[in-house]
Design an enzyme around this catalytic site. Structure first.
Site, mmCIF file in Angstrom:
data_model
loop_
_atom_site.group_PDB
_atom_site.id
_atom_site.type_symbol
_atom_site.label_atom_id
_atom_site.label_comp_id
_atom_site.label_asym_id
_atom_site.label_seq_id
_atom_site.Cartn_x
_atom_site.Cartn_y
_atom_site.Cartn_z
ATOM 1 C CD GLU A 23 -3.003 -1.105 2.263
ATOM 2 O OE1 GLU A 23 -2.927 -0.187 3.099
ATOM 3 O OE2 GLU A 23 -3.912 -1.955 2.264
ATOM 4 C CD GLU A 78 -3.798 -6.463 4.375
ATOM 5 O OE1 GLU A 78 -4.817 -5.732 4.491
ATOM 6 O OE2 GLU A 78 -2.666 -6.121 4.748
#
Length: 524
Positions: free
Chosen positions: A169, A283
């Site tokens: 990220e 995730e």
């Protein structure tokens, strides 16, 4: 090229040291491939789906660079969790933060023998141990990359390392991060892949884990998977810096309230249908409604998405402050399954996946770097016309000569892997489980030779038809210059065959005898 007699004689004097281990996963086009045997035959190898969990007991605060422990340094803990992983039905774990200076041999051997692969983030949240998204140019330096290279050295010899994540990220929609960060992610991946090709015994995939932002993640994906300027021919500089696989952090499907349509899963197949690298959920597991029933497992990820995606990793294994855990740990280290654990176990047991041979997967892996296609999706995305930051001389020097790390891990040959442990495991009804780890012989198919690297490297030039996965030989560098303009033909997914395009030589007992005979012939 002729082998010198001194090298040949040295090889004859060497005795192979064999390590039984799992066969490493490799990539072909948009699929992970698990070899069926050490011969690595495309007609027998099968597509591999990640069925995994994100594994970081203690959360982000559980990692301390100054500590003499991390989550893979205590074999008793690893044995406990390996048992739980087996009961859950997972084959892969993702680990976010590890200390490259610690010994992880026992834990990685336990996971190997238990059939568990690992995807490892090379970064941590500490200063100098990651790329600062707010200042990528100021943190892309030798301090940071020396730590990344030490990390690669520490884990490169474990065949159950499925791959490395170059970042998590980093590119997001805050400030101007989507503008300034992308070229630096590719620069880090370039450096990692050059280092792997120079110093590792096999190609190890390097991927990226993207933020849960629908538009930005697609632009990021198109940017990171492209390897061609014209769409017809692979560009070496782009190929060495592209992602070998791509992870999406996604929490769009929430148990009990979401569906195929409302979650947006119905659009994922068409959105990513042109993938030429494997896609996973790095995730997933929305916790808006608890306990989580994980309907998205059977109905989504391993159902309607299985023709495009290659599985994923549920967030997360242990219960932390954010309430995503599958198990609860008490102060003594004993654990209790939550209802979430039982529900996920049930879902994974009911997954029905196709058996697809590697030979059925196209080898075409060319993807055009198209600036307008990316900026039309996200106008603020900084492709920089696919030009990367120059590689500093200090980083090029480390790639060429190594970082001289003192810790290089290995699968252990003289370690009696534990079948039990001194922790209590309870089910979700609070009943104590009689826990015993099982070790499948199939996890020891790979006979890795850990000796005679010089001869094996030389011999590989005359063994171009060999695609065995049983050698621990270091591939000779094909990068030429380590600068950012230098090319490399040893990308960790180059041509997506075998373990990349690195040719290895088998050193199983029969293979060693064959090489022995060839060396004698050469001497004569």
């Amino acid at each position: 090229m002729q082998l010198s007699k001194s090298i040949l004689l040295a090889a004859l004097a060497a005795t192979p040291s064999l390590v039984n281990a799992m066969l490493p996963i490799h990539i072909k086009n948009y699929r992970f491939i698990k070899p069926s045997s050490a011969t690595n035959s495309e007609s027998d190898n099968e597509v591999f789906f990640v069925k995994g969990v994100d594994y970081q007991p203690g959360g982000s605060s559980g990692y301390d660079a100054d500590s003499d422990t991390d989550i893979l340094s205590d074999p008793e803990v690893c044995a406990r969790d390996a048992y739980a992983f087996q009961q859950l039905g997972v084959n892969t774990v993702r680990i976010y933060s590890l200390n490259p200076d610690l010994n992880h041999d026992k834990c990685m051997t336990i996971f190997n023998n238990a059939g568990i692969y690992a995807i490892l983030d090379v970064n941590s949240g500490n200063y100098g141990e990651s790329l600062n998204r707010a200042d990528p140019s100021g943190t892309y330096d030798s301090l940071y990359l020396s730590r990344v290279f030490k990390f690669i050295d520490a884990f490169k010899n474990y065949p159950n390392v499925l791959g490395f994540f170059s970042g998590n990220e980093v590119i997001n929609d805050q400030s101007d991060y989507a503008k300034i960060d992308p070229p630096y992610i590719r620069a880090v991946q370039r450096d990692m892949k050059q280092y792997i090709s120079k110093h590792a015994n096999r190609s190890i995939p390097v991927g990226y884990s993207a933020a849960d932002n629908t538009d930005l993640r697609l632009a990021t994906f198109k940017y990171l998977q492209c390897n061609s300027l014209d769409g017809n021919k692979v560009n070496d500089d782009l190929d060495i810096s592209k992602s070998d696989f791509f992870g999406l952090n996604t929490y769009e499907w929430c148990s009990g309230t979401s569906s195929w349509e409302s979650s947006g899963y119905d659009k994922l197949n068409s959105t990513f249908e042109d993938a030429v690298i494997p896609l996973i959920f790095s995730e997933y597991g929305c916790n808006k409604n608890t306990p989580r029933t994980f309907d998205e497992v059977s109905e989504g990820l391993y159902g309607g998405l299985k023709n495009v995606f290659s599985g994923g990793l549920v967030y997360e294994y242990t219960e932390e402050a954010n309430n995503y855990g599958l198990v609860k740990l008490d102060d003594s280290g004993s654990l209790t399954y939550k209802d979430d654990f039982v529900n996920l176990e049930s879902q994974l047991k009911n997954v029905s996946l196709p058996t697809t041979k590697e030979s059925e997967i196209s080898s075409d892996s060319i993807y055009k770097c198209d600036n307008s296609a990316i900026t039309n999706i996200y106008s603020g995305f900084g492709t920089n016309n696919f030009t990367l930051p120059s590689q500093p001389a200090e980083i090029a020097n480390m790639i060429e000569y190594g970082v001289n790390g003192t810790n290089t891990g290995k699968i252990l040959t003289d370690y009696a892997v534990p079948t039990t442990f001194n922790y209590t495991i309870k089910n979700n009804k609070d009943d104590t489980i009689s826990a015993t780890i099982s070790y499948d012989k199939a996890n020891s198919l790979n006979e890795l030779d850990v000796t005679a690297t010089t001869v094996a490297k030389s011999a590989s030039t005359s063994q171009s038809s060999s695609r065995s996965l049983t050698s621990s030989t270091s591939p000779s560098s094909s990068t030429g210059s380590s600068s950012s303009t230098g090319s490399s033909s040893a990308s960790s997914s180059s041509k997506s065959k075998g373990v990349g395009n690195i040719v290895n030589v088998s050193f199983s007992q029969s293979g060693y005898l064959a090489l022995f005979a060839g060396l004698i012939s050469a001497l004569l």
